[in-house]
Design an enzyme around this catalytic site. Structure first.
Site, short mmCIF file in Angstrom:
data_model
loop_
_atom_site.label_atom_id
_atom_site.label_comp_id
_atom_site.label_asym_id
_atom_site.label_seq_id
_atom_site.Cartn_x
_atom_site.Cartn_y
_atom_site.Cartn_z
N LYS A 69 0.60 -1.05 0.08
CA LYS A 69 -0.06 -0.06 -0.06
C LYS A 69 0.75 1.35 0.26
O LYS A 69 0.64 2.19 -0.82
CB LYS A 69 -0.85 -0.02 1.08
CG LYS A 69 -1.79 1.32 1.53
CD LYS A 69 -2.54 1.15 2.76
CE LYS A 69 -1.88 1.61 4.02
NZ LYS A 69 -1.37 3.08 4.06
N ASN A 70 1.81 1.07 0.86
CA ASN A 70 2.94 2.08 1.04
C ASN A 70 3.58 2.75 -0.23
O ASN A 70 4.28 3.88 -0.09
CB ASN A 70 3.43 2.44 2.37
CG ASN A 70 2.49 2.71 3.36
OD1 ASN A 70 1.31 2.92 3.28
ND2 ASN A 70 2.91 2.39 4.72
N CYS A 100 -5.63 7.62 9.05
CA CYS A 100 -5.73 6.95 10.20
C CYS A 100 -5.80 7.94 11.38
O CYS A 100 -5.05 8.87 11.39
CB CYS A 100 -4.74 6.12 10.51
SG CYS A 100 -5.43 4.17 10.00
N ARG A 147 -0.35 14.11 13.14
CA ARG A 147 0.04 13.84 11.89
C ARG A 147 0.26 14.98 10.81
O ARG A 147 -0.58 15.13 10.19
CB ARG A 147 -0.58 12.75 11.26
CG ARG A 147 -0.83 11.62 11.79
CD ARG A 147 -1.24 10.30 10.90
NE ARG A 147 -0.26 9.74 9.95
CZ ARG A 147 -0.46 8.71 9.12
NH1 ARG A 147 -1.83 8.33 9.09
NH2 ARG A 147 0.46 8.18 8.30
N ASP A 167 4.21 0.57 12.03
CA ASP A 167 2.89 -0.30 11.53
C ASP A 167 2.96 -1.55 11.97
O ASP A 167 1.99 -2.17 11.35
CB ASP A 167 3.13 0.06 9.92
CG ASP A 167 2.75 1.52 9.24
OD1 ASP A 167 2.36 2.24 10.20
OD2 ASP A 167 2.90 1.62 8.18
N ARG A 198 -8.48 -0.94 4.33
CA ARG A 198 -7.68 0.16 3.92
C ARG A 198 -6.42 -0.18 3.50
O ARG A 198 -5.78 0.31 2.36
CB ARG A 198 -7.47 1.34 4.98
CG ARG A 198 -8.74 2.16 5.18
CD ARG A 198 -8.10 3.34 6.28
NE ARG A 198 -7.08 4.06 5.72
CZ ARG A 198 -6.03 4.52 6.40
NH1 ARG A 198 -5.92 4.42 7.75
NH2 ARG A 198 -4.92 4.77 5.75
C1 UD1 Z 1 4.09 6.98 6.15
C2 UD1 Z 1 3.38 5.63 5.90
C3 UD1 Z 1 2.75 4.96 7.37
C4 UD1 Z 1 3.89 4.83 8.41
C5 UD1 Z 1 4.71 6.14 8.62
C6 UD1 Z 1 5.86 5.71 9.44
C7 UD1 Z 1 2.55 5.92 3.88
C8 UD1 Z 1 1.32 6.00 2.96
N1 UD1 Z 1 2.27 5.80 5.12
O1 UD1 Z 1 2.96 7.86 6.74
O2 UD1 Z 1 1.90 3.68 6.98
O3 UD1 Z 1 3.22 4.53 9.85
O4 UD1 Z 1 5.05 6.57 7.17
O5 UD1 Z 1 6.63 4.98 8.75
O6 UD1 Z 1 3.75 5.74 3.16
N2 UD1 Z 1 5.51 14.69 10.92
C9 UD1 Z 1 5.37 15.85 11.26
N3 UD1 Z 1 5.04 16.81 10.07
C10 UD1 Z 1 5.17 16.36 8.96
C11 UD1 Z 1 5.22 15.14 8.64
C12 UD1 Z 1 5.24 14.14 9.60
O7 UD1 Z 1 5.34 16.18 12.40
O8 UD1 Z 1 5.11 17.31 8.11
C13 UD1 Z 1 5.48 13.53 11.75
C14 UD1 Z 1 4.34 12.56 12.02
O9 UD1 Z 1 3.36 13.33 12.78
C15 UD1 Z 1 4.75 11.51 12.64
C16 UD1 Z 1 6.16 11.29 12.00
O10 UD1 Z 1 6.47 12.65 11.64
O11 UD1 Z 1 4.92 11.65 13.97
C17 UD1 Z 1 6.42 10.41 10.89
O12 UD1 Z 1 5.56 10.73 9.97
P1 UD1 Z 1 5.80 10.38 8.37
O13 UD1 Z 1 7.11 9.55 8.21
O14 UD1 Z 1 5.71 11.53 7.63
O15 UD1 Z 1 4.66 9.28 8.13
P2 UD1 Z 1 3.69 9.24 6.79
O16 UD1 Z 1 4.48 9.77 5.61
O17 UD1 Z 1 2.24 10.24 7.38
#
Ligand code: UD1
Length: 418
Positions: free
Chosen positions: A22-23, A116, A121, A305, A397
């Site tokens: 998915k990711n 989720c 996030r 995850d 999902r």
């Molecule tokens: C992706 C994955 C998700 C996984 C996560 C961490 C996809 C579609 N989803 O989510 O399944 O759990 O990586 O491996 O690939 N953060 C900020 N500001 C930002 C972006 C992130 O503070 O602009 C924080 C988030 O709140 C979180 C952490 O950084 O605490 C990690 O987030 P991130 O690596 O961005 O995860 P996703 O890309 O949302």
């Protein structure tokens, strides 16, 4: 609304082909926007998140067709650079569209993403990185407006190696002039897959998988055919399921090195794991031993995850364990439900203290997000008696018909409508 009805206590045996990740698929679907031609993506997985991304692509004007598991995306007809809130709220990955639309149209208007409920996030790292490259970003009336007419190449240091921000930046930069470097980039295998896909379309991206990704801008991208990687989180979920239920299961298609952190922890404590080529064989009998102290972190660390599923495993393991959730701040929502099944868990902030019990008991429980709901299903598989897990839509999902896959291994699980 559907839920799962599970009669616990069956061991798992057999072989399973793991579906596409998915990711990996979600950012790749977004990246299709960058190509003014046809892209063929193999092994299309029917997760509701990928379906939502396809809906967004269609709304932007792309023509989509699926046949024999191959999704064909014709991006030549994409006309819109705007995503409304109704669609953006379907899936958090709608945020990837921002980078892709910027790449293609030099402007984008995207409503705040959904996804989720596992913490705040925020998307501040995505937006700050765009600003560092000269993109004008404003947030008005629930929409993020970006204007990349003055976008330039440059060097962006991420304050945290965010998976999504790394991918957004890669997409926003492939069609811009000059060389852009992302430092402190995320290193997840799905980022390497996005790089491979972009390069197959003619982009010049290198370094993915390390903490420095380099993008040399090109003028256009071309049509291509691509097969995204398989889902390491689904495979990890079934490894943990086998460790909990006992049995002998072989998972096919996933690269074992993508799950090295999980395999290293579980092998010889919870089960025996043999990894060869793209096959992972898991054998388990008797009560698993607790893993002691473990913590989630960015790749190559233990994936957040898989934290919920590992916690479920710890509830029935021999001994005590401590699980620290370092990536998302609100990822223990399944714990009160596990407690209803007899688990002994206490939560303090981002840490779960688990004292293993010999048995869980079936109960009516409710999942609130994707991986937590999967963890409740695993608990149901091993619990004595019947468990109902409400919230099947969360699992849908990121797993395609989890009940069929688990049934094929001998589990007694079915989907029922409320
Ligand atoms: C992706 C994955 C998700 C996984 C996560 C961490 C996809 C579609 N989803 O989510 O399944 O759990 O990586 O491996 O690939 N953060 C900020 N500001 C930002 C972006 C992130 O503070 O602009 C924080 C988030 O709140 C979180 C952490 O950084 O605490 C990690 O987030 P991130 O690596 O961005 O995860 P996703 O890309 O949302």
């Amino acid at each position: 609304m559907s839920k799962f009805l599970i009669h616990g206590g069956r061991k798992l045996f057999g072989e399973l082909q793991i579906s596409a990740a998915k990711n990996a698929y979600l950012p790749i679907l977004a990246a299709c926007v960058l190509c003014d031609g046809k892209v063929e993506l193999h092994n299309y997985p029917y997760y509701s998140d990928t379906e939502s991304m396809c809906k967004i692509l269609s709304k932007l004007g792309a023509k989509l067709q699926i046949s024999d598991g191959v999704l064909c995306v014709d991006g030549s007809s994409i006309f819109s650079h705007s995503i409304e809130s109704e669609l953006a709220s379907l899936v958090r990955s709608s945020i990837f569209m921002l980078g892709a639309l910027l790449g293609r149209f030099k402007k984008a208007k995207v409503a705040y993403p959904g996804g989720c409920e596992i913490g705040a996030r925020p998307i501040d790292i995505h937006l700050e990185s765009f600003r560092k490259l000269g993109v004008e970003v404003s947030e008005r009336h629930g929409y993020i407006h970006c204007d990349a007419s003055k976008m330039h190449s440059g060097r962006v240091v991420l304050e945290f190696p965010s998976v999504g921000a790394t991918e957004s930046l890669m997409m926003a930069s492939v069609l811009s002039k000059g060389e852009t470097k992302i430092l402190n980039a995320a290193k997840e295998p799905e980022i390497v897959d996005l790089q491979n896909f972009l390069n197959k379309m003619g982009a010049k991206v290198s370094g993915a998988g390390s903490d420095e990704v380099k993008i040399e801008g090109v003028k256009t991208l071309n049509s291509c055919s691509f097969t995204p990687i398989k889902d390491r989180i689904i495979a990890g979920t079934y490894i943990i399921a086998t460790a909990m239920c006992g049995g002998d299961v072989t998972l096919c298609g996933v690269k074992p090195e993508h799950l090295a952190s999980l395999i290293d922890k579980l092998d010889k404590t919870a089960c025996l794991i043999e990894a060869k080529g793209d096959k992972i064989r898991v054998q388990a009998s008797g009560r698993p031993l607790s893993l002691g102290k473990i913590e989630t972190s960015v790749y190559p660390g233990l994936p957040t995850d898989l934290q919920a599923q590992i916690l479920a495993l710890q509830t029935i393991s021999e001994g005590s364990s401590i699980i620290c959730e370092n990536v998302f701040e609100s990822r223990f929502k399944h714990v009160p439900e596990l407690i209803k099944m007899g688990a002994n868990v206490a939560i303090k902030d981002r840490v779960a203290f688990v004292r293993g019990v010999p048995k869980l008991y079936g109960a009516a429980v409710t999942g609130l997000e994707l991986r937590g709901t999967a963890a409740l299903v695993l608990a149901g598989l091993v619990a004595e008696g019947y468990t109902t897990v409400s919230g099947a839509r969360h699992i849908d999902r990121g797993y395609h018909k989890i009940e069929d896959e688990l049934s094929s291994l001998g589990a007694d699980i079915q989907r029922v409508e409320d």
